[in-house]
Design an enzyme around this catalytic site. Structure first.
Site, PDB file in Angstrom:
ATOM      1  N   CYS A 281     -19.931   1.230  -3.348  1.00 52.60           N
ATOM      2  CA  CYS A 281     -20.045   0.500  -4.618  1.00 52.60           C
ATOM      3  C   CYS A 281     -21.292   0.831  -5.421  1.00 52.60           C
ATOM      4  O   CYS A 281     -21.179   1.324  -6.542  1.00 52.60           O
ATOM      5  CB  CYS A 281     -19.968  -1.003  -4.356  1.00 52.60           C
ATOM      6  SG  CYS A 281     -18.325  -1.488  -3.801  1.00 52.60           S
TER       7      CYS A 281
ATOM      8  N   ASP B 217       0.858  -1.191   0.000  1.00 55.99           N
ATOM      9  CA  ASP B 217       0.000   0.000   0.000  1.00 55.99           C
ATOM     10  C   ASP B 217       0.891   1.236   0.000  1.00 55.99           C
ATOM     11  O   ASP B 217       1.998   1.221   0.543  1.00 55.99           O
ATOM     12  CB  ASP B 217      -0.932   0.006   1.220  1.00 55.99           C
ATOM     13  CG  ASP B 217      -2.215   0.769   0.952  1.00 55.99           C
ATOM     14  OD1 ASP B 217      -3.276   0.134   0.809  1.00 55.99           O
ATOM     15  OD2 ASP B 217      -2.145   2.025   0.850  1.00 55.99           O
TER      16      ASP B 217
ATOM     17  N   GLU C  68     -14.599  -8.473  -8.130  1.00 53.22           N
ATOM     18  CA  GLU C  68     -14.905  -9.034  -6.804  1.00 53.22           C
ATOM     19  C   GLU C  68     -16.351  -8.730  -6.427  1.00 53.22           C
ATOM     20  O   GLU C  68     -16.841  -7.635  -6.673  1.00 53.22           O
ATOM     21  CB  GLU C  68     -13.939  -8.419  -5.774  1.00 53.22           C
ATOM     22  CG  GLU C  68     -14.160  -8.892  -4.358  1.00 53.22           C
ATOM     23  CD  GLU C  68     -14.163 -10.417  -4.247  1.00 53.22           C
ATOM     24  OE1 GLU C  68     -13.229 -11.061  -4.736  1.00 53.22           O
ATOM     25  OE2 GLU C  68     -15.126 -10.940  -3.667  1.00 53.22           O
TER      26      GLU C  68
ATOM     27  N   ARG D 283     -19.113   5.654   3.551  1.00 52.25           N
ATOM     28  CA  ARG D 283     -19.130   6.213   2.192  1.00 52.25           C
ATOM     29  C   ARG D 283     -20.537   6.091   1.583  1.00 52.25           C
ATOM     30  O   ARG D 283     -21.126   5.021   1.577  1.00 52.25           O
ATOM     31  CB  ARG D 283     -18.103   5.492   1.305  1.00 52.25           C
ATOM     32  CG  ARG D 283     -16.661   5.811   1.703  1.00 52.25           C
ATOM     33  CD  ARG D 283     -15.652   5.088   0.853  1.00 52.25           C
ATOM     34  NE  ARG D 283     -15.546   3.669   1.176  1.00 52.25           N
ATOM     35  CZ  ARG D 283     -14.671   2.840   0.600  1.00 52.25           C
ATOM     36  NH1 ARG D 283     -13.850   3.286  -0.318  1.00 52.25           N
ATOM     37  NH2 ARG D 283     -14.632   1.569   0.945  1.00 52.25           N
TER      38      ARG D 283
ATOM     39  N   ALA E 123     -37.609  -2.278   1.658  1.00 57.24           N
ATOM     40  CA  ALA E 123     -37.737  -0.851   1.362  1.00 57.24           C
ATOM     41  C   ALA E 123     -37.058  -0.030   2.457  1.00 57.24           C
ATOM     42  O   ALA E 123     -36.973  -0.455   3.608  1.00 57.24           O
ATOM     43  CB  ALA E 123     -39.209  -0.484   1.252  1.00 57.24           C
TER      44      ALA E 123
HETATM   45  N1  LIG Z   1     -15.586  -2.322  -0.707  1.00 52.93           N
HETATM   46  C1  LIG Z   1     -16.318  -3.265  -1.289  1.00 52.93           C
HETATM   47  O1  LIG Z   1     -17.264  -3.818  -0.710  1.00 52.93           O
HETATM   48  C2  LIG Z   1     -16.016  -3.708  -2.692  1.00 52.93           C
HETATM   49  C3  LIG Z   1     -16.583  -4.887  -3.195  1.00 52.93           C
HETATM   50  C4  LIG Z   1     -16.267  -5.281  -4.484  1.00 52.93           C
HETATM   51  C5  LIG Z   1     -15.432  -4.494  -5.267  1.00 52.93           C
HETATM   52  N2  LIG Z   1     -14.908  -3.335  -4.762  1.00 52.93           N
HETATM   53  C6  LIG Z   1     -14.006  -2.546  -5.598  1.00 52.93           C
HETATM   54  O2  LIG Z   1     -12.664  -2.816  -5.189  1.00 52.93           O
HETATM   55  C7  LIG Z   1     -11.844  -1.635  -5.328  1.00 52.93           C
HETATM   56  C8  LIG Z   1     -11.197  -1.303  -4.013  1.00 52.93           C
HETATM   57  O3  LIG Z   1     -12.218  -0.969  -3.088  1.00 52.93           O
HETATM   58  P1  LIG Z   1     -11.925  -0.837  -1.530  1.00 52.93           P
HETATM   59  O4  LIG Z   1     -13.236  -0.600  -0.872  1.00 52.93           O
HETATM   60  O5  LIG Z   1     -11.067  -1.979  -1.086  1.00 52.93           O
HETATM   61  O6  LIG Z   1     -11.040   0.519  -1.536  1.00 52.93           O
HETATM   62  P2  LIG Z   1     -10.222   1.163  -0.322  1.00 52.93           P
HETATM   63  O7  LIG Z   1     -10.272   2.619  -0.545  1.00 52.93           O
HETATM   64  O8  LIG Z   1     -10.686   0.591   0.972  1.00 52.93           O
HETATM   65  O9  LIG Z   1      -8.728   0.644  -0.550  1.00 52.93           O
HETATM   66  C9  LIG Z   1      -7.914   1.049  -1.583  1.00 52.93           C
HETATM   67  C10 LIG Z   1      -6.470   0.998  -1.091  1.00 52.93           C
HETATM   68  O10 LIG Z   1      -5.588   1.215  -2.184  1.00 52.93           O
HETATM   69  C11 LIG Z   1      -4.463   1.940  -1.702  1.00 52.93           C
HETATM   70  N3  LIG Z   1      -3.733   2.517  -2.837  1.00 52.93           N
HETATM   71  C12 LIG Z   1      -4.055   3.577  -3.623  1.00 52.93           C
HETATM   72  N4  LIG Z   1      -3.117   3.765  -4.572  1.00 52.93           N
HETATM   73  C13 LIG Z   1      -2.190   2.798  -4.405  1.00 52.93           C
HETATM   74  C14 LIG Z   1      -0.977   2.447  -5.070  1.00 52.93           C
HETATM   75  N5  LIG Z   1      -0.543   3.153  -6.112  1.00 52.93           N
HETATM   76  N6  LIG Z   1      -0.281   1.399  -4.613  1.00 52.93           N
HETATM   77  C15 LIG Z   1      -0.716   0.671  -3.556  1.00 52.93           C
HETATM   78  N7  LIG Z   1      -1.834   0.949  -2.883  1.00 52.93           N
HETATM   79  C16 LIG Z   1      -2.563   2.000  -3.299  1.00 52.93           C
HETATM   80  C17 LIG Z   1      -5.083   2.946  -0.754  1.00 52.93           C
HETATM   81  O11 LIG Z   1      -4.113   3.500   0.129  1.00 52.93           O
HETATM   82  C18 LIG Z   1      -6.123   2.066  -0.052  1.00 52.93           C
HETATM   83  O12 LIG Z   1      -5.564   1.452   1.091  1.00 52.93           O
HETATM   84  C19 LIG Z   1     -12.787  -0.565  -5.884  1.00 52.93           C
HETATM   85  O13 LIG Z   1     -12.698  -0.556  -7.280  1.00 52.93           O
HETATM   86  C20 LIG Z   1     -14.157  -1.053  -5.464  1.00 52.93           C
HETATM   87  O14 LIG Z   1     -15.185  -0.587  -6.306  1.00 52.93           O
HETATM   88  C21 LIG Z   1     -15.165  -2.936  -3.485  1.00 52.93           C
END
Ligand SMILES: NC(=O)c1ccc[n+]([C@@H]2O[C@H](COP(=O)([O-])OP(=O)(O)OC[C@H]3O[C@@H](n4cnc5c(N)ncnc54)[C@H](O)[C@@H]3O)[C@@H](O)[C@H]2O)c1
Length: 435
Positions: free
Chosen positions: A262, A30, A150, A329, A254
């Site tokens: 998301c 990260d 995912e 969020r 509802a």
């Molecule tokens: N949260 C959910 O329930 C969920 C479910 C399915 C899919 N997704 C998708 O998964 C993706 C991630 O979501 P999330 O909720 O885990 O996001 P998040 O914001 O919790 O985590 C993202 C992480 O990426 C890190 N990051 C950013 N730039 C980086 C880099 N250059 N190198 C390394 N780390 C870096 C950030 O510091 C952060 O810790 C999104 O596209 C989201 O739509 C999320």
């Protein structure tokens, strides 16, 4: 198998810890040094049931570690997951800045055949765009891009990752599909369907999936609003609808709208992608606009009921976008609380987990309470926004004694109107025929 994960947020951390648990050697990378430090100490920077234990046990067994050293992470891995965030741009399109940044880094440092797996939710065309970027930055790169969206749900993320309904893999070569079979070997052997397809179809599946669920929620909310107008009860309508096997009972509760990181952003990103490709997805545009309106639907009703008793104080129960997560969020509470404040009401809030996250956005000027009981003292009305279990088994006789007026707005329809009315409460739900 050696696996690196870029991004240790909700998805990256659950993916990393779960793959380590399946026997892989995983490095979580990260850019946030504070987050990495916390993880190295075996702590989790957010609340997700069961995740801390999974991370700690795999750390102790030496299969999971965390670093900010991306170069080291890239060189050692056979498969690299991209799990960084894809927030919305102001026009609703997906902001791919972080995804492309990771892709560029890998293009620069990779020296062997590696699979770069886009697990982040990205619009159709992104794997193709990432591949072009890699070839442009490093024409001799052997990195192959795979789309592997995912479907986990926050609050149940560890279980969901390990028991998915399906695994979707979009790739352009047999070699890449084989690497993915190896990655998911531990899961696939438990007969989870593996859908192998092309990049754009895999990317589209994720958006179609989330947009359908968001639509189903908005549909039942529309029905609920009509129920209020015609004095019908949406709970019974939804129950009966759900018995139809073509419809099914899930996502028919509802309420005051969906939130989270998301659904709102994915619906917007999909209609925005459609628009960029020459199609106006007006149906999905309305799903999104309708949901934003739904988040505020209670405001005029709250003001009317509270003013009718010359009240001035309301209590909001639940701030996270859904139970069992500290994530706020897109949470309806973030829209509702400022609107109530602007209308001149004093707002007391209570959430068992998400209070600190909410405070970062709502700021001061709101009374943050440390218990359910404290939150209702001298309040005129309770507004249930997030259906945490704690709010399901409340002693309303005790609550009523502490309140100035007994009004309840049940934004998630978890209470029995008759019971509350018998207890002296003025009850309002969503689509319970109470308006
Ligand atoms: N949260 C959910 O329930 C969920 C479910 C399915 C899919 N997704 C998708 O998964 C993706 C991630 O979501 P999330 O909720 O885990 O996001 P998040 O914001 O919790 O985590 C993202 C992480 O990426 C890190 N990051 C950013 N730039 C980086 C880099 N250059 N190198 C390394 N780390 C870096 C950030 O510091 C952060 O810790 C999104 O596209 C989201 O739509 C999320």
């Amino acid at each position: 198998m050696k696996i690196s994960i870029f991004g240790t947020g909700y998805v990256g951390l659950v993916t990393g810890a779960s793959l380590a648990n399946l026997g892989h050697e995983v490095v979580g990378i990260d850019i946030d040094p504070q987050k990495v430090k916390v993880l190295q100490q075996g702590e989790i920077p957010f609340y997700e049931p069961g995740l801390k234990e999974l991370v700690q046990s795999n750390q102790h067994q030496g299969r999971l570690r965390f670093t900010t050293d991306f170069q080291q992470g890239i060189l050692s891995a056979e498969a690299i997951f991209n799990c960084v965030g894809t927030p919305s741009n102001v026009d609703g399109s997906a902001d791919l800045r972080f995804v492309l940044e990771v892709t560029s880094t890998i293009a620069k440092y990779s020296t062997s055949y590696q699979v770069l797996i886009n697990k982040s939710t990205v619009p159709p065309g992104t794997a193709r765009r990432c591949t072009a970027l890699i070839r442009q930055l490093n024409p001799s790169s052997q990195v192959e891009v795979v789309s592997n969206p995912e479907f986990l749900k926050q609050g149940n993320a560890v279980y969901d990752f390990n028991h998915p309904d399906k695994i979707v893999v979009g790739a352009q070569s047999e070699k890449a599909f084989q690497v993915m079979q190896k990655v998911y070997h531990g899961l696939v052997k438990t007969y989870i369907p593996l859908i192998e397809t092309i990049w754009e179809t895999a990317e589209m599946i994720k958006y179609a999936n989330n947009s359908f669920l968001a639509t189903k929620i908005s549909f039942i909310n529309e029905i609920a609003n009509i129920c209020d107008a015609v004095h019908a009860d949406v709970k019974i309508v939804a129950k009966a609808m759900g018995m139809d096997q073509r419809i099914g009972p899930k996502f028919l509760n509802a309420g005051i709208g969906y939130g989270g990181s998301c659904f709102p952003k994915d619906v917007c990103a999909l209609y925005s992608t459609a628009h960029q490709n020459g199609y106006q997805a007006s149906f999905l545009e309305e799903v999104d606009a309708f949901n934003e309106r739904q988040k505020s639907i209670l405001v005029p009703r709250i003001l009317k009921a509270v003013r009718a008793v010359n009240g001035d104080t309301v209590t909001v129960w639940g701030l996270s976008f859904k139970p069992k997560t500290s994530d706020v969020r897109g949470a309806p509470s973030l829209l509702l609380v400022p609107q109530l404040k602007e209308a001149g009401l004093s707002v007391k809030v209570y959430d068992p987990v998400a209070q600190e996250e909410a405070r970062k956005i709502l700021g001061e000027g709101v009374t943050y309470c440390s218990s359910i009981t404290e939150s209702v003292i001298n309040s005129d009305a309770i507004i249930l926004v997030t259906e945490w279990d704690e709010f399901r088994n409340v002693d309303f006789t005790e609550m009523g004694l502490k309140m100035k007026n007994r009004i309840i707005f049940d934004g998630r329809n978890i209470y029995e109107p008759d019971q509350l009315r018998q207890g002296g409460f003025e009850y309002y739900g969503i689509g319970r025929g109470s308006f």
